[in-house]
Design a protein around this motif. Structure first.
Motif, PDB file in Angstrom:
ATOM      1  N   GLY A  23       0.774  -1.232   0.000  1.00  0.00           N
ATOM      2  CA  GLY A  23       0.000   0.000   0.000  1.00  0.00           C
ATOM      3  C   GLY A  23       0.803   1.279   0.000  1.00  0.00           C
ATOM      4  N   LEU A  24       2.136   1.201   0.002  1.00  0.00           N
ATOM      5  CA  LEU A  24       2.944   2.424  -0.020  1.00  0.00           C
ATOM      6  C   LEU A  24       3.012   2.917  -1.460  1.00  0.00           C
ATOM      7  CD1 LEU A  24       4.562   4.236   1.905  1.00  0.00           C
ATOM      8  CD2 LEU A  24       6.601   2.915   1.316  1.00  0.00           C
ATOM      9  N   ASP A  25       2.263   3.959  -1.752  1.00  0.00           N
ATOM     10  CA  ASP A  25       2.009   4.364  -3.137  1.00  0.00           C
ATOM     11  C   ASP A  25       3.048   5.319  -3.711  1.00  0.00           C
ATOM     12  OD1 ASP A  25      -0.295   2.822  -3.224  1.00  0.00           O
ATOM     13  OD2 ASP A  25      -1.574   4.468  -2.517  1.00  0.00           O
ATOM     14  N   GLU A  26       3.986   5.762  -2.926  1.00  0.00           N
ATOM     15  CA  GLU A  26       4.971   6.717  -3.429  1.00  0.00           C
ATOM     16  C   GLU A  26       6.301   6.467  -2.734  1.00  0.00           C
ATOM     17  OE1 GLU A  26       6.669   8.610  -5.664  1.00  0.00           O
ATOM     18  OE2 GLU A  26       4.668   9.425  -6.069  1.00  0.00           O
ATOM     19  N   GLY A  27       7.368   6.879  -3.372  1.00  0.00           N
ATOM     20  CA  GLY A  27       8.698   6.718  -2.808  1.00  0.00           C
ATOM     21  C   GLY A  27       9.735   6.764  -3.915  1.00  0.00           C
ATOM     22  N   PRO A  28      11.006   6.598  -3.591  1.00  0.00           N
ATOM     23  CA  PRO A  28      11.516   6.349  -2.250  1.00  0.00           C
ATOM     24  C   PRO A  28      11.405   7.576  -1.350  1.00  0.00           C
ATOM     25  CG  PRO A  28      13.326   6.688  -3.754  1.00  0.00           C
ATOM     26  CD  PRO A  28      12.087   6.636  -4.602  1.00  0.00           C
ATOM     27  N   PHE A  29      11.596   7.366  -0.059  1.00  0.00           N
ATOM     28  CA  PHE A  29      11.466   8.409   0.940  1.00  0.00           C
ATOM     29  C   PHE A  29      12.720   9.278   0.888  1.00  0.00           C
ATOM     30  CE2 PHE A  29      11.213  10.134   5.275  1.00  0.00           C
ATOM     31  CZ  PHE A  29       9.864  10.449   5.363  1.00  0.00           C
ATOM     32  N   SER A  30      12.678  10.311   0.074  1.00  0.00           N
ATOM     33  CA  SER A  30      13.857  11.123  -0.201  1.00  0.00           C
ATOM     34  C   SER A  30      13.514  12.600  -0.127  1.00  0.00           C
ATOM     35  CB  SER A  30      14.385  10.797  -1.602  1.00  0.00           C
ATOM     36  OG  SER A  30      13.407  11.139  -2.577  1.00  0.00           O
ATOM     37  N   LEU A  31      14.551  13.431  -0.178  1.00  0.00           N
ATOM     38  CA  LEU A  31      14.340  14.873  -0.213  1.00  0.00           C
ATOM     39  C   LEU A  31      13.597  15.259  -1.487  1.00  0.00           C
ATOM     40  CD1 LEU A  31      14.852  17.654   1.055  1.00  0.00           C
ATOM     41  CD2 LEU A  31      17.050  17.707  -0.154  1.00  0.00           C
ATOM     42  N   GLU A  32      13.909  14.598  -2.603  1.00  0.00           N
ATOM     43  CA  GLU A  32      13.232  14.885  -3.862  1.00  0.00           C
ATOM     44  C   GLU A  32      11.729  14.645  -3.743  1.00  0.00           C
ATOM     45  OE1 GLU A  32      17.409  14.450  -4.497  1.00  0.00           O
ATOM     46  OE2 GLU A  32      15.980  13.092  -3.558  1.00  0.00           O
ATOM     47  N   SER A  46       2.949  16.978  -4.999  1.00  0.00           N
ATOM     48  CA  SER A  46       2.015  15.924  -5.408  1.00  0.00           C
ATOM     49  C   SER A  46       2.512  14.545  -4.982  1.00  0.00           C
ATOM     50  CB  SER A  46       1.785  15.969  -6.920  1.00  0.00           C
ATOM     51  OG  SER A  46       2.995  15.772  -7.625  1.00  0.00           O
ATOM     52  N   ARG A  47       3.804  14.327  -5.098  1.00  0.00           N
ATOM     53  CA  ARG A  47       4.360  13.033  -4.657  1.00  0.00           C
ATOM     54  C   ARG A  47       4.217  12.878  -3.138  1.00  0.00           C
ATOM     55  NH1 ARG A  47      10.241  11.940  -6.314  1.00  0.00           N
ATOM     56  NH2 ARG A  47       9.661   9.920  -5.431  1.00  0.00           N
ATOM     57  N   LEU A  48       4.506  13.954  -2.407  1.00  0.00           N
ATOM     58  CA  LEU A  48       4.382  13.886  -0.952  1.00  0.00           C
ATOM     59  C   LEU A  48       2.938  13.636  -0.537  1.00  0.00           C
ATOM     60  CD1 LEU A  48       5.689  14.114   1.824  1.00  0.00           C
ATOM     61  CD2 LEU A  48       5.418  16.600   1.678  1.00  0.00           C
ATOM     62  N   GLN A  49       1.999  14.252  -1.257  1.00  0.00           N
ATOM     63  CA  GLN A  49       0.593  14.042  -0.948  1.00  0.00           C
ATOM     64  C   GLN A  49       0.180  12.604  -1.202  1.00  0.00           C
ATOM     65  OE1 GLN A  49      -1.167  16.187   0.636  1.00  0.00           O
ATOM     66  NE2 GLN A  49      -3.066  15.011   0.660  1.00  0.00           N
ATOM     67  N   ARG A  50       0.664  12.006  -2.310  1.00  0.00           N
ATOM     68  CA  ARG A  50       0.370  10.595  -2.579  1.00  0.00           C
ATOM     69  C   ARG A  50       0.928   9.704  -1.485  1.00  0.00           C
ATOM     70  NH1 ARG A  50       1.486  11.983  -7.957  1.00  0.00           N
ATOM     71  NH2 ARG A  50       3.618  11.168  -7.844  1.00  0.00           N
ATOM     72  N   TYR A  51       2.115  10.068  -0.998  1.00  0.00           N
ATOM     73  CA  TYR A  51       2.714   9.297   0.097  1.00  0.00           C
ATOM     74  C   TYR A  51       1.818   9.359   1.342  1.00  0.00           C
ATOM     75  CZ  TYR A  51       6.357   7.446   3.189  1.00  0.00           C
ATOM     76  OH  TYR A  51       7.065   6.670   4.092  1.00  0.00           O
ATOM     77  N   LYS A  52       1.393  10.563   1.683  1.00  0.00           N
ATOM     78  CA  LYS A  52       0.557  10.736   2.876  1.00  0.00           C
ATOM     79  C   LYS A  52      -0.775   9.999   2.749  1.00  0.00           C
ATOM     80  CE  LYS A  52       2.296  15.334   4.166  1.00  0.00           C
ATOM     81  NZ  LYS A  52       1.929  16.780   4.312  1.00  0.00           N
ATOM     82  N   GLN A  53      -1.299   9.921   1.537  1.00  0.00           N
ATOM     83  CA  GLN A  53      -2.602   9.294   1.320  1.00  0.00           C
ATOM     84  C   GLN A  53      -2.528   7.770   1.217  1.00  0.00           C
ATOM     85  OE1 GLN A  53      -4.012  11.351  -2.173  1.00  0.00           O
ATOM     86  NE2 GLN A  53      -4.812  13.086  -1.002  1.00  0.00           N
TER      87      GLN A  53
END
Length: 332
Positions: free
Chosen positions: A257-266, A272-279
């Motif tokens: 279920g982890l829809d975004e990554g890798p967990f990086s500064l980028e 939008s990527r950070l929001q997908r991660y949070k969701q």
């Protein structure tokens, strides 16, 4: 300069400076619990006068330039600056990274009697970075005067952590570490982060699985933080993000279920990527459930290649921790 305070927490440094408890507060945020430790040459250069050290490899790099310039400090080495101070205090929190930094710093200063004569430790049971300056000024934190025994013990602990095997660190469990009130807890916390003999995961990774077990869990709900259910304090924000990545993005994932990554500064810089991660909504895979129940082992199906202090952990050179027997298991 009259009084210097050194800490490993920038928020703590700001509170101390705001409370006017020192002429200069140096915050050093070098991470020692994660990744490859600095080489010998880097260790020596870190506390030396500034010369050709790359950014991030000098002890003054984490302190705001304005604070350095206001105090008249111009790239001095640690012992050189100590010689200019009337007194210096070490405010190191109880978390393992801060304790490891304390041991490294004292080991570095051990041959400089003039520098050590200026140093004392403040005994911190909890992190004080969130305390308001006006309240911090009223704290009566115990002062520990450094003696030769402190320096010898700090050197032993620091060498044990840098050793190429986990054995010297495990041996510290039987040592008298009472000169450093938080040292015994530091030793135990780091041993618990070795791969478990049962699951192949460290304590923080297992805590992440426990928190995800109910299902439909937002990623940041498994991160440590103030009044959050992940009470582990060995790893910081970025490191826990990398651990979660490792559980979800591997040959046989334990987390779905982890829809975004890798967990990086980028990723963080892209809204939008950070929001997908949070969701994202996390759940355990069948493999993750089996590990949580102690019926499967992560390293049977996934690659292990990481550093624990000076010990390089790989699938064929895996030091493991038995949390039930409190024993260290050497590689076969």
């Amino acid at each position: 300069m009259t009084r210097l305070i050194v800490t490993t927490d920038s928020s703590m440094a700001g509170a101390i400076q705001g409370a006017a408890l020192a002429d200069l507060v140096i915050a050093i945020e070098r991470r020692l619990v994660w990744g490859l430790l600095p080489f010998d040459t880097e260790l020596k250069a870190f506390f030396a006068p500034r010369a050709t050290q790359p950014p991030g490899l000098h002890w003054l790099d984490d302190t705001p330039a304005w604070r350095i310039e206001k105090s008249g400090v111009r790239g001095q080495g640690l012992t050189e600056l100590l010689s200019e101070c009337d007194s210096a205090e070490l405010w190191m929190g109880p978390e393992p990274n801060a304790q490891l930094f304390l041991f490294w710093l004292l080991d570095h200063c051990s041959s400089e009697k003039a520098a050590i004569s200026k140093l004392v430790m403040r005994h911190l049971d909890v992190a004080v970075g969130g305390i308001k300056p006006e309240h911090l000024a009223k704290l009566d934190l115990p002062v520990i005067k450094l003696a030769q025994a402190h320096l010898e013990l700090a050197g032993r602990v620091w060498r044990a952590y840098r050793a190429p095997t986990a054995q010297p660190w495990f041996d510290l469990l039987k040592a008298d570490l009472s000169l450093f009130p938080q040292a015994q807890r530091c030793v135990a916390d780091l041993l618990e982060e070795l791969p478990s003999v049962t699951t192949g995961l460290g304590a923080t990774e297992m805590r992440i699985l426990e928190l995800i077990a109910p299902g439909e869990v937002p990623p940041f709900d498994v991160f440590p933080g103030y009044q959050k259910p992940n009470e582990r304090r060995v790893f910081d924000y970025w490191e826990v993000g990398a651990l979660l990545d490792g559980l979800a993005r591997c040959e046989r994932p334990a987390v779905a279920g982890l829809d975004e990554g890798p967990f990086s500064l980028e990723m963080h810089e892209n809204s939008s990527r950070l929001q997908r991660y949070k969701q994202s909504r996390l759940s355990l895979t069948e493999f993750g459930k089996a590990m949580l129940g102690g019926d499967e082992k992560f390293c049977r199906y996934n690659r292990i290649d990481r550093w624990w202090g000076g010990t390089h952990l790989t699938n064929d050179r895996l030091w493991q921790w038995d949390p039930e027997a409190l024993s260290l298991i050497a590689p076969d």
